[in-house]
Design a protein around this motif. Sequence first.
Motif, PDB file in Angstrom:
ATOM      1  N   SER A  82      36.361  65.056 -82.670  1.00 39.88           N
ATOM      2  CA  SER A  82      37.296  64.336 -83.539  1.00 39.88           C
ATOM      3  C   SER A  82      36.972  62.840 -83.565  1.00 39.88           C
ATOM      4  O   SER A  82      37.008  62.204 -84.619  1.00 39.88           O
ATOM      5  CB  SER A  82      38.743  64.574 -83.088  1.00 39.88           C
ATOM      6  OG  SER A  82      38.951  63.959 -81.839  1.00 39.88           O
ATOM      7  N   LYS A  83      36.627  62.287 -82.410  1.00 33.77           N
ATOM      8  CA  LYS A  83      36.310  60.856 -82.350  1.00 33.77           C
ATOM      9  C   LYS A  83      35.003  60.558 -83.100  1.00 33.77           C
ATOM     10  O   LYS A  83      34.894  59.571 -83.820  1.00 33.77           O
ATOM     11  CB  LYS A  83      36.189  60.387 -80.890  1.00 33.77           C
ATOM     12  CG  LYS A  83      37.489  60.455 -80.123  1.00 33.77           C
ATOM     13  CD  LYS A  83      38.491  59.458 -80.679  1.00 33.77           C
ATOM     14  CE  LYS A  83      39.850  59.597 -80.030  1.00 33.77           C
ATOM     15  NZ  LYS A  83      40.870  58.758 -80.668  1.00 33.77           N
ATOM     16  N   ARG A  84      34.014  61.421 -82.877  1.00 36.81           N
ATOM     17  CA  ARG A  84      32.721  61.190 -83.527  1.00 36.81           C
ATOM     18  C   ARG A  84      32.857  61.300 -85.044  1.00 36.81           C
ATOM     19  O   ARG A  84      32.331  60.468 -85.804  1.00 36.81           O
ATOM     20  CB  ARG A  84      31.675  62.194 -83.008  1.00 36.81           C
ATOM     21  CG  ARG A  84      30.270  61.930 -83.531  1.00 36.81           C
ATOM     22  CD  ARG A  84      29.318  63.040 -83.190  1.00 36.81           C
ATOM     23  NE  ARG A  84      29.750  64.352 -83.663  1.00 36.81           N
ATOM     24  CZ  ARG A  84      29.731  64.765 -84.930  1.00 36.81           C
ATOM     25  NH1 ARG A  84      29.286  63.956 -85.882  1.00 36.81           N
ATOM     26  NH2 ARG A  84      30.163  65.962 -85.276  1.00 36.81           N
ATOM     27  N   GLU A  85      33.590  62.340 -85.498  1.00 35.41           N
ATOM     28  CA  GLU A  85      33.719  62.543 -86.952  1.00 35.41           C
ATOM     29  C   GLU A  85      34.500  61.397 -87.607  1.00 35.41           C
ATOM     30  O   GLU A  85      34.200  60.994 -88.729  1.00 35.41           O
ATOM     31  CB  GLU A  85      34.379  63.889 -87.234  1.00 35.41           C
ATOM     32  CG  GLU A  85      33.397  65.049 -86.985  1.00 35.41           C
ATOM     33  CD  GLU A  85      33.982  66.404 -87.302  1.00 35.41           C
ATOM     34  OE1 GLU A  85      35.227  66.509 -87.381  1.00 35.41           O
ATOM     35  OE2 GLU A  85      33.201  67.361 -87.453  1.00 35.41           O
ATOM     36  N   ALA A  86      35.498  60.890 -86.873  1.00 37.86           N
ATOM     37  CA  ALA A  86      36.264  59.755 -87.411  1.00 37.86           C
ATOM     38  C   ALA A  86      35.332  58.560 -87.633  1.00 37.86           C
ATOM     39  O   ALA A  86      35.434  57.843 -88.642  1.00 37.86           O
ATOM     40  CB  ALA A  86      37.394  59.386 -86.450  1.00 37.86           C
ATOM     41  N   LEU A  87      34.418  58.348 -86.685  1.00 34.28           N
ATOM     42  CA  LEU A  87      33.462  57.245 -86.825  1.00 34.28           C
ATOM     43  C   LEU A  87      32.449  57.539 -87.927  1.00 34.28           C
ATOM     44  O   LEU A  87      32.047  56.649 -88.681  1.00 34.28           O
ATOM     45  CB  LEU A  87      32.727  57.013 -85.491  1.00 34.28           C
ATOM     46  CG  LEU A  87      33.574  56.420 -84.366  1.00 34.28           C
ATOM     47  CD1 LEU A  87      32.858  56.556 -83.025  1.00 34.28           C
ATOM     48  CD2 LEU A  87      33.879  54.943 -84.635  1.00 34.28           C
ATOM     49  N   HIS A  88      32.069  58.823 -88.029  1.00 32.44           N
ATOM     50  CA  HIS A  88      31.055  59.220 -88.995  1.00 32.44           C
ATOM     51  C   HIS A  88      31.533  59.032 -90.433  1.00 32.44           C
ATOM     52  O   HIS A  88      30.746  58.756 -91.345  1.00 32.44           O
ATOM     53  CB  HIS A  88      30.654  60.680 -88.733  1.00 32.44           C
ATOM     54  CG  HIS A  88      29.457  61.112 -89.520  1.00 32.44           C
ATOM     55  ND1 HIS A  88      29.311  62.362 -90.038  1.00 32.44           N
ATOM     56  CD2 HIS A  88      28.340  60.432 -89.915  1.00 32.44           C
ATOM     57  CE1 HIS A  88      28.177  62.446 -90.700  1.00 32.44           C
ATOM     58  NE2 HIS A  88      27.567  61.288 -90.637  1.00 32.44           N
ATOM     59  N   GLU A  89      32.841  59.168 -90.635  1.00 33.92           N
ATOM     60  CA  GLU A  89      33.392  58.961 -91.987  1.00 33.92           C
ATOM     61  C   GLU A  89      33.104  57.550 -92.493  1.00 33.92           C
ATOM     62  O   GLU A  89      32.957  57.319 -93.683  1.00 33.92           O
ATOM     63  CB  GLU A  89      34.903  59.199 -91.974  1.00 33.92           C
ATOM     64  CG  GLU A  89      35.246  60.678 -92.030  1.00 33.92           C
ATOM     65  CD  GLU A  89      36.745  60.911 -91.917  1.00 33.92           C
ATOM     66  OE1 GLU A  89      37.527  59.946 -92.173  1.00 33.92           O
ATOM     67  OE2 GLU A  89      37.125  62.033 -91.573  1.00 33.92           O
TER      68      GLU A  89
END
Lengths: 135, 346
Positions: free
Chosen positions: A28-35
């Motif tokens: 969840s943290k990585r995907e939030a940054l990836h957005e």
Amino acid sequence: MQKCLDGVVSIKYYTVPMNTDFGRYVRSKREALHEKRAEYSVRKVAGRLQIQPSYLSKVERGEVAPPSEDTIVRLARDLNEDPDVLLALAGKVSKDLRSVIMKRPKLFAELIRQLKDVPDHSILRVVREVRDGNW
Amino acid sequence: MIELKNNSLTFSFPEVHPSACLTINFQRTLRIPDDDKEYPLPPGLGRFPLQHVDDYSKHVPASWIEHGGVMLPMYQSEAMWINFHSDYDIDRATSYPFAIKVATGKTNAVTGSEWTRGLNRDPKQDYVVSPEQPWLDGYCVEEGLIRQFVAMPLGAGYTAEEQVTGKAEHGGLQIAVYPMRREIYERRFPKCDREELAMESTCYYLDEKGPTYVADMGLAPGGRMRQEIYRDPYDLTDWDPDHSSRCFVHIANSMVWHQITGEYPPTTPPTAQEYTRAGLPWFEWYDDKNAALKGSEKLSAMKSVATLGKEKKDVPMSENSPVDPDNVVILHSDSRTGQVREFRDE
């Protein structure tokens, strides 16, 4: 947890839901940054950590056990997360904390159990008193 | 409650008053010449490092663990002074008052009497009062004169404890702190209009330029210094005997500090001659509002380290040449906020 020079322990508090598992949290943290930034794709994060992208994907899906302490610490830094929080989610304790606890395991176990239900604002600072003896 | 923070002991009494908080630290300083001349106040060269004795229980004598408290390192014949500081309560335009008993080797530094519980004024006041007394540099031997605290090995016959009691039992320093009763504080120092509060601020800063045994040190009387120990301006009943705190401060020979703690002690301070030759400041403290106590006969009967060394045909200190300080900074009690005579290392 931060050990200050004067011996006072100040506890930086992070509230993480009890049922959060390590892989889901990391994803969840990585995907939030990836957005916002392309450099947080699985491939690129894995590249910076020098692990296989497929391994990182499996970790995020909970298909394999969390990685080693060193990798978790590097992952935390990469995602701008607190290493102690990620280690705790992975069921691990950092080496430095482990060595502190191992010196007085009974005392620290008792202390942590006593702090279990204490609200965050009450445990921001643990005060150590100078002990007075017999003289 | 006593906490060890930034090499200072913080005595706080939140159960008495939120402002009841006194900080005590131990300042490294020059040893003034022990030649019976009278010297002004030497500077503070930074705080002695302090450690909990409990953290080094395997390396310190069992008696230190029994006493509890803290420890600091001193070289033989190194001098120290004690710095008292309580936070300024701006609402009441004062610092919270405290009565402080100080003993070395359980021999009272103001009266020379044996350590007792409680505060006494009869026959002699056996404590100092903060903030009136900002520092204590030694033993009160005459009105307006003290003999500097100088570290000597316990058992060699030099310490105040050994000279007064004939025994070398305790060593170190003992401190007990009594806050003023809350109701007395609030009555004596009512809240005042903030606009009336004018604080002067004058600052004097100084630039800071083994074995398997533990050598237990005590404090002994050194050279003569001009310092008044002030009479308590309050009533004896103003002090709160139910909320005192006390601490044993052990003194370890600096030569074994590294063996105990794994840390190196501070380097030896400059000699009085080197310091004076460099033109660095000495200090005089003027307070015309508070009366000075008479000296203690017991303490004035003590022999200084140099005198005793001659009698013993011993050389207890390496350098004892007289100096003539010509750079003397005057500090005044009525403009004290921000004035310091110590290097600020916090």
